[in-house]
Design an enzyme around this catalytic site. Structure first.
Site, PDB file in Angstrom:
ATOM      1  N   GLY A   1       0.826  -1.193   0.000  1.00 45.37           N
ATOM      2  CA  GLY A   1       0.000   0.000   0.000  1.00 45.37           C
ATOM      3  C   GLY A   1       0.864   1.249   0.000  1.00 45.37           C
ATOM      4  O   GLY A   1       2.040   1.211   0.371  1.00 45.37           O
ATOM      5  N   CYS A   2       0.286   2.342  -0.402  1.00 42.26           N
ATOM      6  CA  CYS A   2       1.065   3.573  -0.545  1.00 42.26           C
ATOM      7  C   CYS A   2       1.540   4.090   0.816  1.00 42.26           C
ATOM      8  O   CYS A   2       2.739   4.337   1.001  1.00 42.26           O
ATOM      9  CB  CYS A   2       0.280   4.639  -1.296  1.00 42.26           C
ATOM     10  SG  CYS A   2      -1.414   4.850  -0.750  1.00 42.26           S
ATOM     11  N   TYR A   3       0.613   4.253   1.759  1.00 44.29           N
ATOM     12  CA  TYR A   3       1.048   4.722   3.080  1.00 44.29           C
ATOM     13  C   TYR A   3       2.081   3.779   3.701  1.00 44.29           C
ATOM     14  O   TYR A   3       3.127   4.231   4.187  1.00 44.29           O
ATOM     15  CB  TYR A   3      -0.149   4.848   4.034  1.00 44.29           C
ATOM     16  CG  TYR A   3      -1.089   6.003   3.763  1.00 44.29           C
ATOM     17  CD1 TYR A   3      -0.634   7.318   3.793  1.00 44.29           C
ATOM     18  CD2 TYR A   3      -2.428   5.785   3.494  1.00 44.29           C
ATOM     19  CE1 TYR A   3      -1.497   8.386   3.568  1.00 44.29           C
ATOM     20  CE2 TYR A   3      -3.304   6.853   3.261  1.00 44.29           C
ATOM     21  CZ  TYR A   3      -2.834   8.140   3.304  1.00 44.29           C
ATOM     22  OH  TYR A   3      -3.690   9.183   3.086  1.00 44.29           O
TER      23      TYR A   3
END
Lengths: 349, 349, 349, 349
Positions: A148-150
């Site tokens: 995921g990006c975060y």
């Protein structure tokens, strides 16, 4: 030249994959699927691609996908896991940009994504695709869960602290105040996403719970080898009125050992050989625009108070936080140069 | 104090009406309808109203609306005309912010809005609500068709030229290059309207035909008393990455008579007594932010070449282009001060 | 590999040149000058370049520049003309991104730029660098005047109409309503350019006269071979709250001959072999984001009324409107592939 | 009607003061000074004011200011303290929107603002103008130091916790991750503030130290009566690509006592009678646009983890964070209704 398929080519990560792969020296994109746009030229939908490809969308046809060497899933959660086993059986590698192969903990997966996992056995063999930390496993993987990006900003922002013999930080003190551009929410018709609701505005969201929290916890456990100490970290994401870009401001309490160390040097050494992680000089403030369109994550460190460390970790959520990292994983899996197709310089301004 | 109803209180014009009417000295808003939010507090949906009202949404109930002195329709096209006759029969005035009572030409209405008109007789008695040009008729109207946003900028931008004894301009030469902020498209879940599709972007739209074109043509015919000469004017709207604001750049060829006149003086005189139309000094460039949130339209004139006039006409599309003008019409209809509730100064910056 | 120098490396066109040239296969950037940043690493100033170069700024040293094969001037107007003769004498080619070598009419140059030309003789030999229209001359040029951003959209938007045997349009009818992102104004401390003055705002500027008007007139005369007929065209630029991007909406009256022709086909044929000019299908609306970061200009045509043509012409003002076109010219001058270093796909979103 | 003067009328807080005061029922603005615009009409500079005032700028003339009942200083730090004694002697009240009367600790003032204080005696008698917490003192004050924007969000966000008999939080655990729109930096020509440097971008700034940190510390000491425990709080401000708006995300560790309490109820009670502080319902996410243009601060509370409290505190930095709070203070000082001139509803969208 390997043959590539992309499932889900109408979202932002799909078109970003195309932007990168159409100029990749070792790759030919042969299949691009869409449930709604079957037969339509992709450059009719995304005119930025005019002159770069003649590809048309097609319905998902598993036999066509099996002919590919690798298939990227730029789809909603739950799609990749339905097709992965059949593809792997046909010797086609799978890189999922959604969450199907991110969490090893099935209970957490079901809790946060509201669905049962379709292939728990394959999940066990899959590899979490954070290239810098899992490089060797990725090279031999059949199935990759692209982070995921975060979680990407958090893991790369914290990893050097947890890969040391000594305990440098108090894991339970971690607070992640994260900020993302709007493209992170994808390309879909939603009232909350329209321009007039987001422009000239700022807010937190998901404070009571966000799907990336369990991913962060599991990842930090894997990185550190520590169990149970990350369960109560605080993670608050915010929405920034910009298209691309993500900045996580991470706060940690240092131990005496951590306080005594030259952490700037520690980070610089840790990432010395990484092309896509940049430890900026002391007193830098990484801006999201410094990575706009580039597969790059930049980190800066501050100690504003004794025994307090602030880590600023910045990336383009669609590139290092999604499509670019997926391509980086593909490069590792097929023995290409790790930076093949990823050398473009970001747009500034 | 009159009693006011608003049909359609979840869109941008609806909430803008509320912003103005909740602070209006002569008005009490008693009914606020929504098909989807029945029972919900309006300030739960729009927290900017917290502390200013206890209103809740209700389903459209015609009997409740009949108790109102005036009902605003901030609804999609085709709603007001279904209820207007019954309301008028109950002595309730109607102000429609959609298109139901804008075009007297039924054929044009059906062509551009794809529906038959529900009350052609009432339409004939309705008044086109451009306050500055139709003030006397508005005072006595039962039903008002509140002008479209683009047509407001065009009519007020051109009216002084067509209200003279002499022919000052060549009507067939008119070109309107119009630019609007995104809020003009309303508040609805639509892929084309999401932030990442509109931010940092600019484009024309509706070049092949826009619903405001027939309204502009009919309005200019009414203003000038000329027929058939406006049929081929060119109108090209564009979408600006901003929330509020509209600028029409209008190009006209002057006749010899028009070229000889002091047009700046002509405009200043024409609007000398108008509170909401501001003719700026020569060489001004009206900015949309100069009217942000204000019921104000500003005009500037240029003659960049001999016999060529350029008119810049700027407004907040949600205020003078919609809700503010509707309140101005209400003020006229009920004998209030024309600027009651409309004296707020716009936000700059 | 040729050796390249850039004079003026702290502005947006300078850093955009670097973005393109640092990844150009035939080029080595050896000199980068700045009056204010002598000795500073360029990637310290522009962190987006970290990892891509070790270049440092230096003071302008003419002897160092003479060692280059080509020198780009990304400077204010009036700098290139002071050094061009000495460079040409040393067999170093010059590409000026400012206005010194755009206008052949010295009177016009002095009137609009407020300075005398420093090398009128060299100006005569210089070539106006619109690659698509002047390709052969550019190949042999020593000095290039890189076109202004607005004039690029206008010339490529109108050229097919003026390169025909028949007279297709009425030249005196041309109206150019142009819109530009804010980066077109450069990178300098100026009150009018700050964020809070430009965001969520739209306005026209330079209505009474803009430096690109004489350039457009001279260029259209050269393209068409017609004199005096363009003197009264109307050109009104506007400022859009976005960083990059430019759209010119061009209005022309067609002659009977022009009205009878299939202009869509005419344009498609005219640009059939051009990599960087894209005639979009009928009914398209080119968006600025479709060329964000790309050396691409896109055109669409409309006939909204009989004998009226509307041309939409869109580009990234920093690329095809400045640095990209400059690199395209360099490619022509040195016999490289015309698209060398210019194949990047734009960012969408 | 009192007579008001504004020193420094060309910045954003100055023009915001005008926006509020020109519609204030008890006030007449008689003096508006500017060093650079002497004699110019203010509505020539800020056309949003056209039709609302005939005021012209004048040079600062102390005798004219003495005739006023109150003078607002919307100037750089260090101006108000030069004139305050003379004004107070003439019975003219002073409200300084800069930092001259914020910090009682002279050493801190000199350290952070780089100047000696001009009137330490008067400083002692001055009152810190956070209306909700210092209401009684403000009513009798001659000189008000209007709080900084960040400190306002922090104090109102934390005050209920420190006004209890029990110790609810660990003061040394406080982390403030603050985000501001660009207008907070003022209206001045500065490279770092131009549109293309800030749009579509996000970054932290001032991480190593920000002037609002000592103000926050001193204020929290005053609120809580505790000394030395706030010295090591962490405060990291960030810059959001929007004009107006500020959100502080505040993280605190709760004590057992604090963890056991119903903090939502505590906050609601604490602010029950405050018109300008809104404690939102549980699970709300206050958005900056919900206070755009309004003198309002909104708070929401979350407990994402055991013994961890997250406070979201949002305001318009130019209104409750500056000019609006200054007017609120004036209302208190002159016995006007506290909300006089401050009842406007914010713009949404």
């Amino acid at each position: 030249m390997i043959s590539v398929g992309i499932v889900g080519g109408t979202g932002y990560t799909g078109v970003e994959l195309l932007r990168l792969l159409l100029r990749h020296p070792n790759v030919q994109v042969n299949v691009l699927t869409s449930r709604t746009e079957d037969g339509r030229r992709v450059d009719d939908m995304f005119p930025s691609l005019r002159g770069h490809t003649d590809l048309c969308y097609s319905d998902l046809n598993i036999d066509e996908l099996k002919k590919c060497d690798v298939v990227f899933f730029a789809t909603p959660h739950g799609v990749a896991m339905k097709h992965a086993e059949e593809l792997v059986a046909a010797n086609t590698k799978v890189i999922d940009l959604a969450a199907d192969f991110r969490l090893q903990d099935l209970e957490q997966f079901e809790k946060w994504y509201g669905m049962q996992h379709a292939c728990p056995e394959l999940l066990k063999d899959s590899v979490y695709g954070l290239s810098e930390l899992n490089r060797d496993k990725i090279k031999n993987a059949q199935v990759i869960g692209n982070p995921g990006c975060y979680p990407t900003t958090v893991q790369l922002g914290l990893a050097p602290l947890f890969k040391q013999a000594e305990v440098l930080v108090k894991p339970e003190s971690i607070i992640i105040d994260a900020k993302s551009g709007v493209s992170g929410a994808g390309r879909k018709a939603s009232l909350g996403m329209i321009y007039s609701e987001n422009s000239d505005n700022f807010k937190a969201y998901g404070v009571a719970g966000h799907r990336h929290q369990p991913e962060i916890v599991e990842a930090l456990e894997n990185i550190s080898g520590l169990k149970d100490v990350f369960d109560h970290i605080v993670f608050v994401p915010h929405l920034v009125p910009m298209i691309r870009g993500m900045l996580s401001t991470i706060y940690v309490d240092l131990t005496d050992a951590g306080d005594a160390l030259d952490l700037q040097a520690l980070y610089e050494q840790f990432y010395a050989n990484e092309a896509f992680v940049d430890v900026m000089p002391a007193n830098s403030s990484p801006e999201t625009r410094s990575v706009r369109g580039a597969n790059q994550l930049r980190i800066a460190l501050y100690k504003p108070q004794p025994k307090k460390l602030v880590i600023l970790s910045v990336q383009d959520n669609l590139v290092k936080g999604a499509a670019g990292q997926a391509v980086q994983n593909m490069n590792l899996m097929f023995g290409f140069e790790e930076d093949a197709g990823l050398q473009g310089i970001g747009l500034l301004p």
